[in-house]
Design a protein around this motif. Structure first.
Motif, PDB file in Angstrom:
ATOM      1  N   LYS A 131       0.843  -1.299   0.186  1.00  0.00           N
ATOM      2  CA  LYS A 131       0.125   0.028  -0.241  1.00  0.00           C
ATOM      3  C   LYS A 131       0.994   1.270   0.189  1.00  0.00           C
ATOM      4  O   LYS A 131       0.279   2.138  -0.714  1.00  0.00           O
ATOM      5  N   ARG A 132       2.105   1.137   0.862  1.00  0.00           N
ATOM      6  CA  ARG A 132       2.822   2.348   1.026  1.00  0.00           C
ATOM      7  C   ARG A 132       3.433   2.623  -0.445  1.00  0.00           C
ATOM      8  O   ARG A 132       3.682   3.610  -0.976  1.00  0.00           O
ATOM      9  N   ALA A 133       4.128   1.500  -0.916  1.00  0.00           N
ATOM     10  CA  ALA A 133       4.549   1.515  -2.303  1.00  0.00           C
ATOM     11  C   ALA A 133       3.616   2.346  -3.511  1.00  0.00           C
ATOM     12  O   ALA A 133       3.969   3.264  -4.113  1.00  0.00           O
ATOM     13  N   VAL A 134       2.482   1.594  -3.352  1.00  0.00           N
ATOM     14  CA  VAL A 134       1.374   2.166  -4.354  1.00  0.00           C
ATOM     15  C   VAL A 134       1.077   3.954  -4.070  1.00  0.00           C
ATOM     16  O   VAL A 134       1.044   4.584  -5.054  1.00  0.00           O
ATOM     17  N   LEU A 135       0.950   4.080  -2.920  1.00  0.00           N
ATOM     18  CA  LEU A 135       0.668   5.342  -2.523  1.00  0.00           C
ATOM     19  C   LEU A 135       1.722   6.367  -2.912  1.00  0.00           C
ATOM     20  O   LEU A 135       1.562   7.392  -3.385  1.00  0.00           O
ATOM     21  N   LEU A 136       2.941   5.901  -2.679  1.00  0.00           N
ATOM     22  CA  LEU A 136       4.133   6.829  -2.871  1.00  0.00           C
ATOM     23  C   LEU A 136       4.181   6.935  -4.817  1.00  0.00           C
ATOM     24  O   LEU A 136       4.380   8.109  -4.775  1.00  0.00           O
ATOM     25  N   SER A 137       3.942   5.746  -5.506  1.00  0.00           N
ATOM     26  CA  SER A 137       4.077   6.270  -6.966  1.00  0.00           C
ATOM     27  C   SER A 137       2.657   6.995  -7.282  1.00  0.00           C
ATOM     28  O   SER A 137       2.970   7.700  -8.286  1.00  0.00           O
ATOM     29  N   SER A 138       1.556   6.661  -6.590  1.00  0.00           N
ATOM     30  CA  SER A 138       0.676   7.806  -6.899  1.00  0.00           C
ATOM     31  C   SER A 138       0.887   9.337  -6.772  1.00  0.00           C
ATOM     32  O   SER A 138       0.551  10.006  -7.563  1.00  0.00           O
ATOM     33  N   LEU A 139       1.650   9.356  -5.514  1.00  0.00           N
ATOM     34  CA  LEU A 139       1.960  10.827  -5.188  1.00  0.00           C
ATOM     35  C   LEU A 139       2.830  11.381  -6.255  1.00  0.00           C
ATOM     36  O   LEU A 139       2.814  12.712  -6.347  1.00  0.00           O
ATOM     37  N   GLN A 140       3.664  10.559  -6.628  1.00  0.00           N
ATOM     38  CA  GLN A 140       4.703  11.142  -7.760  1.00  0.00           C
ATOM     39  C   GLN A 140       4.146  11.042  -9.066  1.00  0.00           C
ATOM     40  O   GLN A 140       5.014  11.527  -9.999  1.00  0.00           O
ATOM     41  N   ASP A 177      11.920   6.828  11.099  1.00  0.00           N
ATOM     42  CA  ASP A 177      11.555   6.906  12.394  1.00  0.00           C
ATOM     43  C   ASP A 177      10.785   8.207  12.621  1.00  0.00           C
ATOM     44  O   ASP A 177       9.592   8.012  13.225  1.00  0.00           O
ATOM     45  N   LEU A 178      10.665   9.291  11.944  1.00  0.00           N
ATOM     46  CA  LEU A 178       9.976  10.274  11.922  1.00  0.00           C
ATOM     47  C   LEU A 178       8.590  10.171  11.602  1.00  0.00           C
ATOM     48  O   LEU A 178       7.866  10.394  12.211  1.00  0.00           O
ATOM     49  N   GLU A 179       8.433   9.431  10.245  1.00  0.00           N
ATOM     50  CA  GLU A 179       7.430   9.121   9.776  1.00  0.00           C
ATOM     51  C   GLU A 179       6.534   8.156  10.629  1.00  0.00           C
ATOM     52  O   GLU A 179       5.110   8.298  10.800  1.00  0.00           O
ATOM     53  N   ALA A 180       7.194   7.275  11.175  1.00  0.00           N
ATOM     54  CA  ALA A 180       6.527   6.316  12.272  1.00  0.00           C
ATOM     55  C   ALA A 180       6.158   6.918  13.620  1.00  0.00           C
ATOM     56  O   ALA A 180       4.750   6.534  14.023  1.00  0.00           O
ATOM     57  N   GLU A 181       6.705   7.981  13.989  1.00  0.00           N
ATOM     58  CA  GLU A 181       6.353   8.497  15.257  1.00  0.00           C
ATOM     59  C   GLU A 181       5.220   9.467  14.949  1.00  0.00           C
ATOM     60  O   GLU A 181       4.208   9.387  15.630  1.00  0.00           O
ATOM     61  N   LEU A 182       5.226  10.126  13.830  1.00  0.00           N
ATOM     62  CA  LEU A 182       4.328  11.008  13.619  1.00  0.00           C
ATOM     63  C   LEU A 182       2.783  10.305  13.347  1.00  0.00           C
ATOM     64  O   LEU A 182       1.904  10.668  13.762  1.00  0.00           O
ATOM     65  N   ALA A 183       2.935   9.135  12.596  1.00  0.00           N
ATOM     66  CA  ALA A 183       1.793   8.299  12.336  1.00  0.00           C
ATOM     67  C   ALA A 183       1.236   7.786  13.564  1.00  0.00           C
ATOM     68  O   ALA A 183       0.020   7.585  13.711  1.00  0.00           O
ATOM     69  N   SER A 184       2.115   7.414  14.506  1.00  0.00           N
ATOM     70  CA  SER A 184       1.581   7.047  15.872  1.00  0.00           C
ATOM     71  C   SER A 184       1.010   8.123  16.666  1.00  0.00           C
ATOM     72  O   SER A 184      -0.149   7.774  17.088  1.00  0.00           O
ATOM     73  N   ALA A 191      -9.704   5.045  11.050  1.00  0.00           N
ATOM     74  CA  ALA A 191      -8.881   5.537   9.930  1.00  0.00           C
ATOM     75  C   ALA A 191      -7.596   4.994  10.097  1.00  0.00           C
ATOM     76  O   ALA A 191      -6.987   4.843  10.934  1.00  0.00           O
ATOM     77  N   ALA A 192      -6.907   4.699   8.871  1.00  0.00           N
ATOM     78  CA  ALA A 192      -5.539   4.399   8.656  1.00  0.00           C
ATOM     79  C   ALA A 192      -4.724   5.492   8.111  1.00  0.00           C
ATOM     80  O   ALA A 192      -5.123   6.282   7.183  1.00  0.00           O
ATOM     81  N   ILE A 193      -3.631   5.879   8.821  1.00  0.00           N
ATOM     82  CA  ILE A 193      -3.067   6.945   8.594  1.00  0.00           C
ATOM     83  C   ILE A 193      -1.463   6.686   8.238  1.00  0.00           C
ATOM     84  O   ILE A 193      -0.833   6.200   9.113  1.00  0.00           O
ATOM     85  N   ARG A 194      -1.105   6.987   7.169  1.00  0.00           N
ATOM     86  CA  ARG A 194      -0.020   6.861   6.776  1.00  0.00           C
ATOM     87  C   ARG A 194       0.861   8.180   6.719  1.00  0.00           C
ATOM     88  O   ARG A 194       0.405   9.083   5.971  1.00  0.00           O
ATOM     89  N   VAL A 195       2.272   7.997   6.994  1.00  0.00           N
ATOM     90  CA  VAL A 195       3.100   9.398   6.952  1.00  0.00           C
ATOM     91  C   VAL A 195       4.194   8.979   5.960  1.00  0.00           C
ATOM     92  O   VAL A 195       4.989   8.062   5.987  1.00  0.00           O
ATOM     93  N   LEU A 196       4.460   9.873   4.802  1.00  0.00           N
ATOM     94  CA  LEU A 196       5.395  10.017   4.120  1.00  0.00           C
ATOM     95  C   LEU A 196       6.258  11.168   3.911  1.00  0.00           C
ATOM     96  O   LEU A 196       5.802  12.130   4.317  1.00  0.00           O
ATOM     97  N   SER A 197       7.553  11.271   3.669  1.00  0.00           N
ATOM     98  CA  SER A 197       8.420  12.309   3.612  1.00  0.00           C
ATOM     99  C   SER A 197       8.109  13.066   2.276  1.00  0.00           C
ATOM    100  O   SER A 197       7.969  12.192   1.351  1.00  0.00           O
TER     101      SER A 197
END
Length: 522
Positions: A131-140, A177-184, A191-197
């Motif tokens: 899912k993260r890989a697909v979302l990253l591709s979509s954002l790009q 690490d920052l992404e994981a901390e912020l998502a937490s 809701a599912a919340i994912r954080v990307l740089s």
């Protein structure tokens, strides 16, 4: 839901296994069964399950042959072996083909439950990575192909929260690490919340995933532009944006602007949404002010009445340093660049004038010549000047006269700064440099110095430092064939030989050992 195929030549056992699987987990459903390996392979052509349970001893094609065939076409498909006590040695042979687990017949409810718990964790992690890989591709903006990618977000709505920080302090930690901390920190029920740089360490993107039935006009459909956005879900996104703003502000020690996006029903719409939110942040963000910016606002509200501040803390610090150190040439280059950016933003004249004045006052009243009135200088330069290019040249020239002592010559031109540092870095490429210390040594900030190197050397300072080390490594390989790659890396300050090898390959296209072999063949 995870789809299960059960392969077993005894129908009563198929029923027992189906019962135990579906009784012990609501996430697994037996969607296909087969009476031998050949039957299973035929059905796999029609639909690929998420996990396969298979007996070992079966007619026509046994479980071992089935597993071998599956590994060729479906290398990631996990399978669980079913075997009796007398077939245990045979089952151990099947484990060599990376079977996920095995169950002894007759299957125990506790054993089935334990296997399903482990499978759920493994499949969940695997699906999350995809899912993260697909979302990253979509954002790009990359095209998303395949039914599986679309199925990952079937009946889901996705909304973006885009945050941008003013400064860099406290943001140097590992991005993952920052992404994981912020998502937490943003976790909420339902809701599912994912954080990307984002494009820079100062941009973070949160993707909020909800069942699409939470949006729209009640029929579960979303038009991709959020026209029927549910008030409760919008309020939730706004609270998430506030939490994101506070968390990042605490980490960065600076102002944080967050743009709140509308829900999108299609993956292909995410890139457009991201571009629109970034544009909103560019047009509305002000230096030193934290804001929440909503995509749903009207154009007039989005433009606002105050000028857009196209100035970061780093550039402001650079201007201060140049005035303090009376570096007239550097100031001219940076100020001309800033004014050019503000002109491209097509700000109204009153807003442009206000922005220039605010910027110059922010540099520090204590550094102006006492007889200089900055406001009057700016007003004089802008009065009656219609050409942007002429105005920029005139304004920069007048600011030089107002802010710098007549007797003080330029300490160093931008080219001179780069040339002097270049000589020093080449002579000391065995050392590991701190860009902030290098910049401080010439009275500049690290981001501005990196910008100068990119302008005059074609790459940012950090990348240029790496390039010098690899160039020295090439010289050492050519001069001393006996030196090992590990020894060369240590001579150049690399504590990790694997990182040195990867960096060498990035610049040269091959590893140090391959480079040596190429030289030997010449």
């Amino acid at each position: 839901m995870y789809r299960v195929m059960v392969v077993e030549d005894e129908p009563p056992l198929i029923r027992d296994i189906r019962y135990e699987i579906e009784r012990n987990s609501t996430l697994f459903r037996v969607t296909a069964t087969a009476i031998n390996g050949a039957d299973a392979l035929r059905k796999l052509e029609e639909e690929t399950p998420d996990v396969l349970f298979t007996d070992i001893r079966m007619p026509v094609m046994d479980g071992l042959e089935l597993i071998k065939a599956i590994r060729q076409k479906h290398p990631e498909l996990p399978f669980v072996i079913l075997s009796g006590y007398r077939d245990f040695d045979y089952a151990k042979e099947a484990l060599k083909f990376q079977a996920y687990d095995y169950l002894l017949k007759p299957v125990s409810p506790d054993d089935v439950r334990e296997v399903l718990i482990k499978l759920e964790a493994m499949l969940g992690e695997r699906r999350e990575q995809k899912k993260r890989a697909v979302l990253l591709s979509s954002l790009q903006g990359e095209p998303i192909s395949g039914e599986f990618s679309e199925a990952l977000f079937a009946d889901q709505s996705l909304a973006l929260l885009v945050a941008q920080c003013d400064g860099t302090s406290g943001m140097g930690a590992n991005a993952v690490d920052l992404e994981a901390e912020l998502a937490s920190a943003l976790a909420v029920p339902g809701a599912a919340i994912r954080v990307l740089s984002g494009r820079t360490p100062l941009e973070k993107i949160a993707i909020v995933e909800h069942n699409s039935r939470g949006y729209g006009d009640g029929d579960g459909d979303c038009d991709g532009y959020g026209d029927g956005d549910d008030d409760g879900k919008f309020a939730e996104r706004e609270q998430l944006a506030i939490a994101m703003q506070h968390w990042l502000s605490g980490k960065s020690g600076s102002a944080v602007n967050v743009a709140i996006g509308e829900p999108r029903a299609r993956l292909a719409d995410l890139s457009e949404s991201l571009g629109f939110l970034r544009d909103l942040l560019r047009r509305r963000a002000e230096h030193g002010v934290s804001k929440l910016i909503r995509e749903s606002e009207t154009f007039e509200a989005a433009v606002g009445s105050s000028p857009v501040a196209v100035l970061t803390n780093e550039r402001l610090s650079s201007l201060r340093s140049m005035v303090q150190l009376q570096q007239k040439s550097l100031f001219k280059v940076e100020m001309s660049s800033l004014i050019g950016e503000w002109l491209l933003a097509r700000l109204p004249v009153p807003d442009f004038t206000s922005l220039v004045k605010r910027t110059l006052h922010a540099v520090g009243e204590g550094y102006w010549r006492r007889d200089a009135d900055i406001d009057s200088v700016v007003d004089e330069c802008l009065e009656g000047v219609t050409s942007g290019e002429t105005m920029s040249e005139f304004l920069v020239a007048r600011l030089e006269n107002a802010l710098f002592e007549e007797s003080s010559a330029s300490r160093d031109s931008p080219e001179g700064v780069v040339d002097k540092l270049d000589d020093y870095l080449i002579a000391n490429c065995h050392r590991n440099f701190d860009p902030k210390e290098l910049a401080s040594g010439v009275g500049l900030t690290a981001p501005y110095l990196s910008k100068l190197f990119k302008l005059h050397r074609g790459m940012p300072l950090i990348e240029y430092l790496a390039y010098l080390k690899i160039e020295k490594a090439r010289q050492l390989i050519r001069s001393d064939p006996e030196l090992l790659a590990k020894e060369i890396g240590e001579l150049l300050g690399f504590s990790d030989p694997f990182y040195f090898s990867r960096l060498f390959k990035k610049f040269e296209g091959c590893s140090p050992s391959e480079y040596r072999k190429r030289l030997e063949k010449r």
